[in-house]
Design an enzyme around this catalytic site. Structure first.
Site, short mmCIF file in Angstrom:
data_model
loop_
_atom_site.label_atom_id
_atom_site.label_comp_id
_atom_site.label_asym_id
_atom_site.label_seq_id
_atom_site.Cartn_x
_atom_site.Cartn_y
_atom_site.Cartn_z
CG MET A 92 -8.32 7.34 2.40
SD MET A 92 -7.38 7.63 3.89
CE MET A 92 -6.65 6.01 4.11
CG ASP B 245 -6.00 -2.63 3.61
OD1 ASP B 245 -4.91 -2.32 4.11
OD2 ASP B 245 -6.70 -1.85 2.92
CG HIS C 107 -9.21 0.07 -0.10
ND1 HIS C 107 -8.59 -0.02 1.13
CD2 HIS C 107 -10.53 0.07 0.17
CE1 HIS C 107 -9.50 -0.05 2.09
NE2 HIS C 107 -10.69 0.01 1.53
CG HIS D 112 -3.90 -1.77 -1.26
ND1 HIS D 112 -4.99 -2.56 -1.50
CD2 HIS D 112 -4.28 -0.88 -0.30
CE1 HIS D 112 -6.00 -2.18 -0.70
NE2 HIS D 112 -5.59 -1.16 0.03
CB SER E 2 -0.90 0.02 1.23
OG SER E 2 -1.41 1.32 1.41
CG MET F 68 -11.20 3.37 2.31
SD MET F 68 -9.69 3.47 3.29
CE MET F 68 -8.49 3.42 1.96
CG MET G 55 -11.40 -2.58 5.70
SD MET G 55 -9.93 -2.17 4.73
CE MET G 55 -8.93 -1.27 5.92
CG ASP H 49 -5.12 2.42 0.88
OD1 ASP H 49 -6.08 1.62 0.87
OD2 ASP H 49 -3.99 2.12 1.31
C1 DX5 Z 1 -6.17 1.87 5.76
C2 DX5 Z 1 -5.73 1.50 4.37
C3 DX5 Z 1 -4.60 0.56 4.33
C4 DX5 Z 1 -3.32 1.05 4.92
C5 DX5 Z 1 -2.57 -0.12 5.45
O1 DX5 Z 1 -7.37 2.54 5.70
O2 DX5 Z 1 -6.80 0.90 3.66
O3 DX5 Z 1 -4.38 0.05 3.02
O4 DX5 Z 1 -2.52 1.74 4.01
O5 DX5 Z 1 -1.45 0.34 6.11
P1 DX5 Z 1 -0.70 -0.54 7.20
O6 DX5 Z 1 -0.23 -1.77 6.51
O7 DX5 Z 1 0.40 0.37 7.63
O8 DX5 Z 1 -1.67 -0.83 8.30
ZN ZN Z 2 -6.39 -0.18 1.74
#
Ligand code: DX5
Ligand code: ZN
Length: 232
Positions: free
Chosen positions: A37, A175, A66, A33, A8, A68, A137, A35
């Site tokens: 947001m 994740d 991903h 990955h 990620s 969010m 998650m 993310d």
């Molecule tokens: C959290 C994200 C994850 C995050 C994971 O909301 O969806 O993908 O980047 O990071 P680590 O592996 O540091 O928990």
């Molecule tokens: Zn993620």
């Protein structure tokens, strides 16, 4: 079954993003990955299309995006256009789960549904045969660097059993809070795609990636990784 690491980039140093992705790529990763947001579905805002588009130009990695974000169906075309290969959206973020899956698939992309820690596996039941991936998650979505919630691994186990029962085999991704120490627990529970942010990008990316990949390979060969038992 294939066992894959999906680093990620949320945990990357964005000044050195290209260099860090390259370091992981040289260790043989095939997934990345990403993310996204929106500051609504989760409190934070990360990055969006321009960043994804820029990375897309320099790598052939499989982009595991991903989302969010609230009402992800609004942005499916945009993420497909800027380079996503798989689009994971949250079950909790839309009132039209089947329509969102159809939309993603009609653009020739793989579709995944994600659930937060409080959402039960039973909520996924109607869609199990329609998606390429389920993302469970293992922390509250929104931030990297949190601690894995062990109760979420029980959901992974339950989900894998339900899939077997129904004769379907989507990828099961975990994740949040994955480390070298707890990775084998996630694999034993039934996950086969593993997201890791801090465990890859904090410190030496190449060495971190190698360490995690070794555990995945051991597991795929049915060998016991030589690591301290995290349950003790
Ligand atoms: C959290 C994200 C994850 C995050 C994971 O909301 O969806 O993908 O980047 O990071 P680590 O592996 O540091 O928990
Ligand atoms: Zn993620």
């Amino acid at each position: 079954m294939k066992y894959l690491l999906s680093p990620s980039i949320l945990a990357a140093d964005f000044w050195r993003l290209g260099e860090q992705i390259k370091a992981a790529e040289e260790e043989g990763i095939s997934y990345l990955h990403i993310d996204v947001m929106d500051g609504m579905f989760v409190p934070d805002i990360s990055f969006g299309m321009p960043v994804i588009e820029s990375i897309r130009k320099s790598t052939d990695l499989f982009f595991d995006v991903h989302l969010m974000i609230e009402q992800p169906e609004r942005y499916v075309e945009e993420f497909a256009r800027c380079g996503a290969d798989l689009i994971n959206f949250h079950l909790e973020a839309t009132e039209d789960v089947p329509g969102t899956i159809v939309k993603i698939r009609s653009l020739g992309k793989k579709a995944g549904i994600t659930i937060k820690p409080a959402t039960p596996v039973s909520a996924l039941e109607p869609y199990l045969g329609d998606v390429d991936m389920i993302l469970v998650m293992t922390v509250e979505p929104g931030f990297g660097g949190q601690k894995l919630m062990p109760e979420c691994l029980q959901k992974v186990r339950e989900l894998r059993e339900l899939c077997v029962e129904k004769g379907v085999a989507p990828d099961i991704e975990v994740d949040g809070g994955i480390t070298k120490e707890n990775l084998s627990l996630a694999l034993e529970a039934g996950a086969n795609v593993i997201v890791a942010g801090s465990a890859v990008f904090r410190g030496d990316t190449a060495a971190n990636t190698r360490g995690l990949q070794e555990i995945l390979q051991w597991f795929a060969r049915g060998e016991e990784p030589d690591l301290p038992d995290p349950r003790r």
